[in-house]
Scaffold this active site. Structure first.
Site, mmCIF file in Angstrom:
data_model
loop_
_atom_site.group_PDB
_atom_site.id
_atom_site.type_symbol
_atom_site.label_atom_id
_atom_site.label_comp_id
_atom_site.label_asym_id
_atom_site.label_seq_id
_atom_site.Cartn_x
_atom_site.Cartn_y
_atom_site.Cartn_z
ATOM 1 N N THR A 1 0.753 -1.217 0.051
ATOM 2 C CA THR A 1 -0.459 0.213 0.196
ATOM 3 C C THR A 1 1.188 1.225 -0.139
ATOM 4 O O THR A 1 1.420 1.773 1.021
ATOM 5 C CB THR A 1 -0.557 0.118 1.495
ATOM 6 O OG1 THR A 1 -1.511 -1.717 1.165
ATOM 7 C CG2 THR A 1 -1.671 0.755 1.432
ATOM 8 N N LYS B 1 -7.572 1.760 -2.967
ATOM 9 C CA LYS B 1 -6.918 1.129 -1.785
ATOM 10 C C LYS B 1 -6.627 2.798 -0.376
ATOM 11 O O LYS B 1 -7.530 1.978 0.498
ATOM 12 C CB LYS B 1 -6.102 0.858 -1.755
ATOM 13 C CG LYS B 1 -4.554 0.172 -0.250
ATOM 14 C CD LYS B 1 -5.434 -1.212 0.362
ATOM 15 C CE LYS B 1 -4.555 -1.080 1.602
ATOM 16 N NZ LYS B 1 -5.139 -2.673 1.959
ATOM 17 N N LYS C 1 0.828 5.225 8.102
ATOM 18 C CA LYS C 1 1.614 5.039 6.968
ATOM 19 C C LYS C 1 0.630 6.090 5.451
ATOM 20 O O LYS C 1 -0.013 6.500 4.957
ATOM 21 C CB LYS C 1 2.502 4.648 6.098
ATOM 22 C CG LYS C 1 2.827 4.414 5.132
ATOM 23 C CD LYS C 1 2.450 3.150 4.518
ATOM 24 C CE LYS C 1 2.080 1.697 4.657
ATOM 25 N NZ LYS C 1 1.235 0.695 3.584
HETATM 26 P P1 NAP Z 1 5.295 -6.511 7.860
HETATM 27 O O1 NAP Z 1 5.252 -7.434 8.258
HETATM 28 O O2 NAP Z 1 6.126 -5.039 8.444
HETATM 29 O O3 NAP Z 1 6.386 -6.884 6.056
HETATM 30 C C1 NAP Z 1 7.436 -5.416 5.552
HETATM 31 C C2 NAP Z 1 8.249 -6.562 4.607
HETATM 32 O O4 NAP Z 1 8.363 -4.955 3.785
HETATM 33 C C3 NAP Z 1 8.867 -7.577 5.125
HETATM 34 O O5 NAP Z 1 9.510 -8.253 4.450
HETATM 35 C C4 NAP Z 1 10.123 -6.486 4.948
HETATM 36 O O6 NAP Z 1 11.891 -7.194 5.005
HETATM 37 C C5 NAP Z 1 10.298 -5.899 3.113
HETATM 38 N N1 NAP Z 1 10.687 -4.083 3.358
HETATM 39 C C6 NAP Z 1 10.257 -2.871 4.567
HETATM 40 N N2 NAP Z 1 10.924 -2.389 3.801
HETATM 41 C C7 NAP Z 1 12.410 -2.613 2.574
HETATM 42 C C8 NAP Z 1 13.256 -2.339 2.127
HETATM 43 N N3 NAP Z 1 13.713 -1.250 1.856
HETATM 44 N N4 NAP Z 1 13.631 -3.698 1.250
HETATM 45 C C9 NAP Z 1 13.455 -4.189 1.312
HETATM 46 N N5 NAP Z 1 12.443 -4.761 1.487
HETATM 47 C C10 NAP Z 1 11.812 -4.225 2.666
HETATM 48 O O7 NAP Z 1 3.978 -5.949 6.818
HETATM 49 P P2 NAP Z 1 2.732 -6.574 6.271
HETATM 50 O O8 NAP Z 1 2.068 -6.607 7.224
HETATM 51 O O9 NAP Z 1 3.365 -7.643 5.442
HETATM 52 O O10 NAP Z 1 2.290 -5.106 5.547
HETATM 53 C C11 NAP Z 1 3.084 -5.440 3.405
HETATM 54 C C12 NAP Z 1 2.023 -4.186 3.122
HETATM 55 O O11 NAP Z 1 1.391 -4.919 2.749
HETATM 56 C C13 NAP Z 1 2.513 -2.184 3.823
HETATM 57 O O12 NAP Z 1 2.552 -1.765 2.692
HETATM 58 C C14 NAP Z 1 1.410 -2.817 3.782
HETATM 59 O O13 NAP Z 1 0.248 -1.520 4.049
HETATM 60 C C15 NAP Z 1 0.235 -3.579 3.204
HETATM 61 N N6 NAP Z 1 -0.745 -4.637 3.605
HETATM 62 C C16 NAP Z 1 -1.160 -5.320 5.267
HETATM 63 C C17 NAP Z 1 -1.985 -5.798 5.518
HETATM 64 C C18 NAP Z 1 -1.903 -6.240 6.747
HETATM 65 O O14 NAP Z 1 -3.059 -6.959 7.427
HETATM 66 N N7 NAP Z 1 -0.658 -6.623 7.823
HETATM 67 C C19 NAP Z 1 -3.360 -5.633 4.957
HETATM 68 C C20 NAP Z 1 -3.097 -4.904 3.731
HETATM 69 C C21 NAP Z 1 -2.391 -3.863 3.328
HETATM 70 P P3 NAP Z 1 12.165 -7.091 5.993
HETATM 71 O O15 NAP Z 1 11.966 -9.043 6.627
HETATM 72 O O16 NAP Z 1 14.173 -7.398 5.994
HETATM 73 O O17 NAP Z 1 12.192 -6.253 7.919
#
Ligand code: NAP
Length: 295
Positions: free
Chosen positions: A93, A168, A236
């Site tokens: 997102t 979104k 964010k």
């Molecule tokens: P998360 O658990 O914090 O995982 C983030 C992922 O992104 C990790 O694999 C992290 O790598 C990687 N990352 C972060 N910064 C990076 C960079 N500079 N370069 C390369 N990789 C990087 O987050 P999440 O909950 O899966 O969410 C991911 C996305 O989906 C976000 O944009 C969020 O807004 C969206 N989203 C989340 C949900 C939800 O319910 N969680 C629902 C819909 C959409 P590391 O392992 O090295 O930290």
């Protein structure tokens, strides 16, 4: 379609497993390499050394990383491995502007970039039932169907690059109101001494119910807020919504209020908890009032 996955976080690890189940997953890359190695060993696919190496071995690469600079950084890091006709499907997102910037960066290579943010939480990612909102080239959207069908159940094309992210952002504004309303209502119910499990079961079938109420009110009963959807990630998203509304000269009250509440939660060290941690602030209203009465 040989497909790679980048960003094995709370959402991405499940999404990569679903691509594997559909027979599409070739390899993975993650910034913290241990996570990529562990998942590659579990699924029997490659753990690439770099985003460019992964891109070079795939027809499509799906991303699900945290925020705008992360998407642009990963796109940049993949560029050397992309070819004409390569497909990059971004499920993070981020702002509509970031999607358009990424698309423009890949255009000279002849690679397509689709913004495909998702909704449905970690459960939707696990079960392959996400709602997917797509923007970008219509032909690229058609080519992406096998991967998108492995990840989600409701897959909608909204138009040019950035349209998926605008859809979104609309969802995230709605979520802000629901997250606050559920926390407030649950704090109110607890103060009234209601049996909360029974309440969730009953109101979960009522007119005020939502996916969020049914799945996250139980966190408030347990007083435990595992991510889930982290407070700092929704903050964010609401920052993105704020900027998109500001272009119309508008400040959105629901967005502004939740940004204030999230800032407080982050300051108190709860930024990595699930957004249902907003209940902490609402319960505190009742706790403080009760101690004032007691004085
Ligand atoms: P998360 O658990 O914090 O995982 C983030 C992922 O992104 C990790 O694999 C992290 O790598 C990687 N990352 C972060 N910064 C990076 C960079 N500079 N370069 C390369 N990789 C990087 O987050 P999440 O909950 O899966 O969410 C991911 C996305 O989906 C976000 O944009 C969020 O807004 C969206 N989203 C989340 C949900 C939800 O319910 N969680 C629902 C819909 C959409 P590391 O392992 O090295 O930290």
């Amino acid at each position: 379609m040989r497909t790679g996955f980048i960003g094995l976080g709370a959402m991405g690890a499940h999404m990569a497993r679903n691509l594997h189940r559909a027979g599409l997953l070739t390899g993975v890359w993650n910034r913290t390499p241990e996570k990529a190695r562990a998942l590659a060993a579990e699924l029997g696919c490659d753990a690439a050394e770099s985003p460019a190496e992964l891109a070079a071995h795939c027809e499509a690469v799906v991303l699900c990383v945290s925020a705008d600079p992360d998407v642009l950084g990963v796109v940049q890091a993949m560029a050397a491995g992309l070819r004409p006709g390569s497909l990059v499907i971004d499920c993070s997102t981020v702002s509509a502007e970031t999607a358009r910037t990424a698309e423009a960066r890949l255009r000279p290579i002849g690679a397509d970039f689709l913004d495909c943010p998702v909704s449905g939480g970690v459960e939707g990612a696990r079960d392959g039932t996400l709602a997917i909102m797509a923007g970008g080239d219509a032909g690229a959207f058609e080519r992406a169907q096998p991967a998108l069908a492995a990840l989600g159940r409701t897959i909608t094309y909204f138009g040019a690059s950035g349209s998926g992210q605008a859809a979104k952002a609309t969802n995230q504004i709605m979520c802000a109101g629901i997250i606050e309303a559920v926390a407030e209502a649950m704090a109110f119910a607890r103060a009234h001494g209601l049996p909360l499990e029974k309440l969730v079961e009953t109101l979960g079938k009522g007119a005020g119910s939502s996916w969020y109420f049914v799945h996250r009110a139980p966190n408030m009963i347990r007083g435990s807020y595992p991510a889930g959807f982290r407070v700092r990630l929704h903050a964010k998203d609401l920052g993105i919504c704020r900027a998109m509304a500001a272009r119309f000269g508008v400040a959105l009250p629901v967005v502004e209020r939740m940004l204030g509440e999230y800032a407080e939660l982050i300051e108190r060290g709860y930024g990595d908890e699930d957004v249902s941690a907003d209940f902490r602030l609402k319960a505190q209203l009742f706790d403080e009032a009760a101690s004032d009465h007691a004085v």
